[in-house]
Design an enzyme around this catalytic site. Structure first.
Site, mmCIF file in Angstrom:
data_model
loop_
_atom_site.group_PDB
_atom_site.id
_atom_site.type_symbol
_atom_site.label_atom_id
_atom_site.label_comp_id
_atom_site.label_asym_id
_atom_site.label_seq_id
_atom_site.Cartn_x
_atom_site.Cartn_y
_atom_site.Cartn_z
ATOM 1 C CG ASN A 10 3.312 8.513 -26.160
ATOM 2 O OD1 ASN A 10 2.353 7.864 -25.753
ATOM 3 N ND2 ASN A 10 3.468 8.834 -27.443
ATOM 4 C CG HIS A 96 1.838 10.643 -31.059
ATOM 5 N ND1 HIS A 96 2.197 9.813 -32.094
ATOM 6 C CD2 HIS A 96 2.917 10.739 -30.239
ATOM 7 C CE1 HIS A 96 3.450 9.418 -31.900
ATOM 8 N NE2 HIS A 96 3.908 9.965 -30.794
ATOM 9 N N GLY A 174 10.736 6.687 -32.863
ATOM 10 C CA GLY A 174 10.910 5.236 -32.844
ATOM 11 C C GLY A 174 11.936 4.717 -33.838
#
Ligand code: PGA
Length: 252
Positions: A10, A96, A174
């Site tokens: 992604n 998402h 992340g």
């Protein structure tokens, strides 16, 4: 039931067309001999056409990162399933957490997006996952149940069997903070149990991916879990060698 693992990168809002072309030029030779795993890249809209063209005939599928639920209309800035089909795009990520958080994506809209994608023969990767606060409050399963149940409500069993679900705990996205294999397996198994509540046979066919700080160094252990059928990879998908390392771990 053996499910073929899916490793999907992604890219989020990264890479110009030139960057994207450089990536596939380096990545395709790395994965040429890799059997037993499906590979996908979820790219920005601007790179989709060029990427589809430069990966035609390869094992790499090109997906979008969002799609609108309507066929066409006054929705400035949005992209329809027909437009994705027009480019030979293979599918789209939907829901998402960044889209839920920053762009107001709702469970109801996602249910419609799933139907739209499936009716267009496009592969949906539906993302679900809890926040840090929700996990701390013991609400992980309640959140996953609400997100999964609402999104799949309109689907037939036949349609359900064709979707992919990505479990992505928001606190691991992340952040470099990966879920433990136990946490990831438990949540992916719970997601599958919600699918099974609707259609047990379909649930066995659905790939459930884990996402959140997946790297070559932690992929093997995560992907060895019985209910984890692949990975949705953000940061590490920007480097061809890292994404190859994760794909190789899926078949090791
Ligand atoms: P990450 O992102 O791998 O950088 O944590 C995953 C995702 O958001 O899909």
């Amino acid at each position: 039931m053996s499910r073929i693992p899916l490793i999907a990168g992604n890219w989020k809002m990264h890479k110009t067309v030139e960057d994207a072309e450089d990536f596939v030029a380096a990545f395709l030779p790395l994965v040429q001999g890799l059997e037993g795993v499906e590979l996908a890249l979820c790219a920005p809209f601007t790179a989709l056409g060029p990427l589809v063209d430069s990966t035609r005939g390869s094992k790499l599928q090109i997906l979008a990162q969002n799609v609108h639920q309507a066929g066409s209309g006054a929705f400035t800035g949005e992209i329809s399933a027909v437009m994705l089909l027009d480019l030979d795009v293979h599918g789209s990520v939907i829901g998402h957490s960044e889209r839920r958080q920053f762009f107001g994506e709702t469970d109801e809209a996602l249910a419609e997006k799933l139907v739209t994608l499936l009716q267009s023969d496009l592969l949906p990767i539906l993302c679900v996952g809890e926040s840090d606060e929700q996990r701390e409050a013991g609400e992980t399963e309640a959140v996953l149940q609400r997100q999964v149940d609402a999104a799949i409500a309109p689907l037939t069993g036949e349609q359900l069997a064709k979707i992919v679900v990505a479990y992505e705990p928001i606190w691991a996205i992340g952040t470099g903070k990966v879920a433990t294999t136990e946490q990831a397996q438990e949540a992916c198994a719970f997601v599958r149990s919600r699918l099974a509540a609707k259609d047990a046979g379909a649930a066995e066919q659905v790939r459930v991916l884990y996402g959140g700080s997946v790297k070559p160094s932690n992929a093997g252990e995560l992907l060895a879990q019985p209910d984890i059928d692949g990975a949705l990879v953000g940061g590490a998908s920007l480097e061809p060698t890292d994404l190859h390392g994760i794909a190789a771990a899926a078949v090791a």
